[in-house]
Design an enzyme around this catalytic site. Structure first.
Site, mmCIF file in Angstrom:
data_model
loop_
_atom_site.group_PDB
_atom_site.id
_atom_site.type_symbol
_atom_site.label_atom_id
_atom_site.label_comp_id
_atom_site.label_asym_id
_atom_site.label_seq_id
_atom_site.Cartn_x
_atom_site.Cartn_y
_atom_site.Cartn_z
ATOM 1 N N LYS A 11 2.973 0.216 4.626
ATOM 2 C CA LYS A 11 3.301 1.635 4.408
ATOM 3 C C LYS A 11 2.033 2.491 4.256
ATOM 4 O O LYS A 11 0.928 1.959 4.065
ATOM 5 C CB LYS A 11 4.212 1.747 3.185
ATOM 6 C CG LYS A 11 5.556 1.015 3.382
ATOM 7 C CD LYS A 11 6.523 1.238 2.221
ATOM 8 C CE LYS A 11 7.820 0.488 2.443
ATOM 9 N NZ LYS A 11 8.835 0.778 1.403
ATOM 10 N N TYR A 51 15.580 5.280 7.662
ATOM 11 C CA TYR A 51 16.114 5.140 6.299
ATOM 12 C C TYR A 51 17.477 5.798 6.113
ATOM 13 O O TYR A 51 17.862 6.102 4.979
ATOM 14 C CB TYR A 51 15.109 5.710 5.293
ATOM 15 C CG TYR A 51 13.889 4.825 5.112
ATOM 16 C CD1 TYR A 51 13.996 3.575 4.495
ATOM 17 C CD2 TYR A 51 12.636 5.216 5.555
ATOM 18 C CE1 TYR A 51 12.897 2.747 4.333
ATOM 19 C CE2 TYR A 51 11.518 4.399 5.392
ATOM 20 C CZ TYR A 51 11.659 3.161 4.782
ATOM 21 O OH TYR A 51 10.571 2.342 4.616
ATOM 22 N N PHE A 59 16.228 9.730 -4.013
ATOM 23 C CA PHE A 59 14.827 9.568 -3.630
ATOM 24 C C PHE A 59 14.587 9.758 -2.137
ATOM 25 O O PHE A 59 13.455 9.626 -1.665
ATOM 26 C CB PHE A 59 14.304 8.204 -4.087
ATOM 27 C CG PHE A 59 15.034 6.997 -3.529
ATOM 28 C CD1 PHE A 59 14.810 6.557 -2.227
ATOM 29 C CD2 PHE A 59 15.945 6.298 -4.311
ATOM 30 C CE1 PHE A 59 15.477 5.452 -1.717
ATOM 31 C CE2 PHE A 59 16.621 5.188 -3.805
ATOM 32 C CZ PHE A 59 16.378 4.765 -2.509
ATOM 33 N N ARG A 87 10.823 -11.728 2.334
ATOM 34 C CA ARG A 87 11.171 -10.982 1.121
ATOM 35 C C ARG A 87 10.614 -11.681 -0.132
ATOM 36 O O ARG A 87 10.229 -11.026 -1.090
ATOM 37 C CB ARG A 87 12.678 -10.739 1.039
ATOM 38 C CG ARG A 87 13.081 -9.646 2.049
ATOM 39 C CD ARG A 87 14.564 -9.415 2.112
ATOM 40 N NE ARG A 87 15.085 -8.637 0.992
ATOM 41 C CZ ARG A 87 15.017 -7.311 0.890
ATOM 42 N NH1 ARG A 87 14.409 -6.598 1.818
ATOM 43 N NH2 ARG A 87 15.546 -6.690 -0.142
ATOM 44 N N THR A 93 11.262 -4.855 -5.025
ATOM 45 C CA THR A 93 11.031 -3.464 -4.599
ATOM 46 C C THR A 93 10.113 -2.751 -5.573
ATOM 47 O O THR A 93 9.186 -2.043 -5.175
ATOM 48 C CB THR A 93 12.380 -2.709 -4.511
ATOM 49 O OG1 THR A 93 13.253 -3.432 -3.637
ATOM 50 C CG2 THR A 93 12.189 -1.297 -3.979
ATOM 51 N N ARG A 104 3.546 -7.008 -3.013
ATOM 52 C CA ARG A 104 3.760 -5.796 -3.834
ATOM 53 C C ARG A 104 3.067 -5.901 -5.191
ATOM 54 O O ARG A 104 2.556 -4.906 -5.714
ATOM 55 C CB ARG A 104 5.253 -5.520 -3.968
ATOM 56 C CG ARG A 104 5.830 -4.929 -2.669
ATOM 57 C CD ARG A 104 7.314 -4.830 -2.722
ATOM 58 N NE ARG A 104 7.865 -4.078 -1.592
ATOM 59 C CZ ARG A 104 9.122 -4.207 -1.167
ATOM 60 N NH1 ARG A 104 9.936 -5.053 -1.782
ATOM 61 N NH2 ARG A 104 9.553 -3.499 -0.146
ATOM 62 N N ASN A 114 5.356 1.297 -2.390
ATOM 63 C CA ASN A 114 5.386 -0.150 -2.648
ATOM 64 C C ASN A 114 4.790 -0.984 -1.513
ATOM 65 O O ASN A 114 5.156 -2.145 -1.327
ATOM 66 C CB ASN A 114 6.804 -0.603 -3.031
ATOM 67 C CG ASN A 114 7.814 -0.414 -1.934
ATOM 68 O OD1 ASN A 114 7.485 0.102 -0.861
ATOM 69 N ND2 ASN A 114 9.045 -0.825 -2.176
ATOM 70 N N HIS A 117 7.323 -2.925 3.773
ATOM 71 C CA HIS A 117 8.763 -3.032 4.005
ATOM 72 C C HIS A 117 9.053 -4.403 4.585
ATOM 73 O O HIS A 117 8.254 -4.933 5.352
ATOM 74 C CB HIS A 117 9.206 -1.957 5.010
ATOM 75 C CG HIS A 117 10.608 -2.158 5.514
ATOM 76 N ND1 HIS A 117 11.713 -1.728 4.817
ATOM 77 C CD2 HIS A 117 11.077 -2.768 6.630
ATOM 78 C CE1 HIS A 117 12.808 -2.059 5.499
ATOM 79 N NE2 HIS A 117 12.450 -2.687 6.601
ATOM 80 N N GLU A 128 15.759 -3.063 13.475
ATOM 81 C CA GLU A 128 14.463 -2.463 13.117
ATOM 82 C C GLU A 128 13.361 -2.876 14.100
ATOM 83 O O GLU A 128 12.458 -2.086 14.400
ATOM 84 C CB GLU A 128 14.092 -2.864 11.679
ATOM 85 C CG GLU A 128 15.027 -2.237 10.658
ATOM 86 C CD GLU A 128 14.816 -2.747 9.233
ATOM 87 O OE1 GLU A 128 13.923 -3.592 9.020
ATOM 88 O OE2 GLU A 128 15.552 -2.295 8.344
HETATM 89 P P1 CMP Z 1 12.092 -0.548 0.964
HETATM 90 O O1 CMP Z 1 12.955 -1.490 0.203
HETATM 91 O O2 CMP Z 1 11.133 -1.067 1.957
HETATM 92 O O3 CMP Z 1 13.040 0.531 1.689
HETATM 93 C C1 CMP Z 1 13.622 1.566 0.913
HETATM 94 C C2 CMP Z 1 12.522 2.262 0.176
HETATM 95 O O4 CMP Z 1 12.904 3.334 -0.644
HETATM 96 C C3 CMP Z 1 11.874 1.276 -0.801
HETATM 97 O O5 CMP Z 1 11.213 0.279 -0.088
HETATM 98 C C4 CMP Z 1 11.014 2.212 -1.607
HETATM 99 O O6 CMP Z 1 9.846 2.635 -0.869
HETATM 100 C C5 CMP Z 1 11.981 3.393 -1.725
HETATM 101 N N1 CMP Z 1 12.764 3.322 -2.965
HETATM 102 C C6 CMP Z 1 13.732 2.427 -3.285
HETATM 103 N N2 CMP Z 1 14.249 2.685 -4.495
HETATM 104 C C7 CMP Z 1 13.583 3.770 -4.960
HETATM 105 C C8 CMP Z 1 13.661 4.518 -6.158
HETATM 106 N N3 CMP Z 1 14.535 4.203 -7.124
HETATM 107 N N4 CMP Z 1 12.835 5.569 -6.298
HETATM 108 C C9 CMP Z 1 11.963 5.892 -5.311
HETATM 109 N N5 CMP Z 1 11.844 5.204 -4.133
HETATM 110 C C10 CMP Z 1 12.645 4.154 -3.976
#
Ligand code: CMP
Length: 139
Positions: A11, A51, A59, A87, A93, A104, A114, A117, A128
């Site tokens: 990212k 997304y 968010f 994963r 996450t 991460r 984070n 992905h 994807e």
């Molecule tokens: P990822 O799981 O790759 O894809 C969805 C993304 O949304 C996740 O990574 C984070 O970058 C973002 N994300 C998920 N949950 C939250 C949250 N509670 N607040 C802000 N960003 C989030």
């Protein structure tokens, strides 16, 4: 049977911090083969499409802004049990909950920024991978 590919994006936070090389090395050392890879930048429209599943979440706007703020590295990775194993390699996450040694834990800032992905299912991995790469770009 579990398919053998997953899609990752390094990212904008991790690319800007100069961590792409270290992350790619960790991915290769963990047994993933790179089928396709490119440095690219998501437009607002493409980030909203990628997304779309999160569009009702609070968010979503911030996520799209973050994912379009700079270049990303997109890649298709191949390994037996790729989705689940990747994963595990990237960790939770929220980096506060990520296990030691995960990407991460090492490189993410917070739940949004984070670092990486990873696809969450075999079905989404295929969708994807096609989102980012044409068939002739995969090896
Ligand atoms: P990822 O799981 O790759 O894809 C969805 C993304 O949304 C996740 O990574 C984070 O970058 C973002 N994300 C998920 N949950 C939250 C949250 N509670 N607040 C802000 N960003 C989030």
């Amino acid at each position: 049977m579990a398919s053998n590919i997953t899609l990752t994006m390094i990212k904008p936070d991790a690319v800007a911090a100069g961590n792409s090389g270290k992350i790619i090395d960790l991915i290769i050392q963990s047994g993933f083969k790179i089928q396709a890879m490119k440095l690219t930048r998501l437009s607002k429209e493409k980030a909203e499409e990628f997304y779309a599943v999160h569009k009702e979440r609070g968010f979503f706007g911030d996520l799209v802004k973050f994912m379009t703020e700079g270049p990303i590295v997109a890649a298709v990775l191949e390994k037996d049990n790729a989705v689940e194993d990747f994963r595990k390699l990237i960790g939770a996450t929220n980096p506060a909950n990520a296990a030691e040694g995960t990407i991460r834990k090492l490189y993410a800032t917070d739940i949004e920024r984070n670092a990486v992905h990873g696809s969450d299912s075999d079905e989404n991995a295929a969708i994807e991978a096609s989102f980012h790469f044409a068939g002739v770009e995969r090896f």
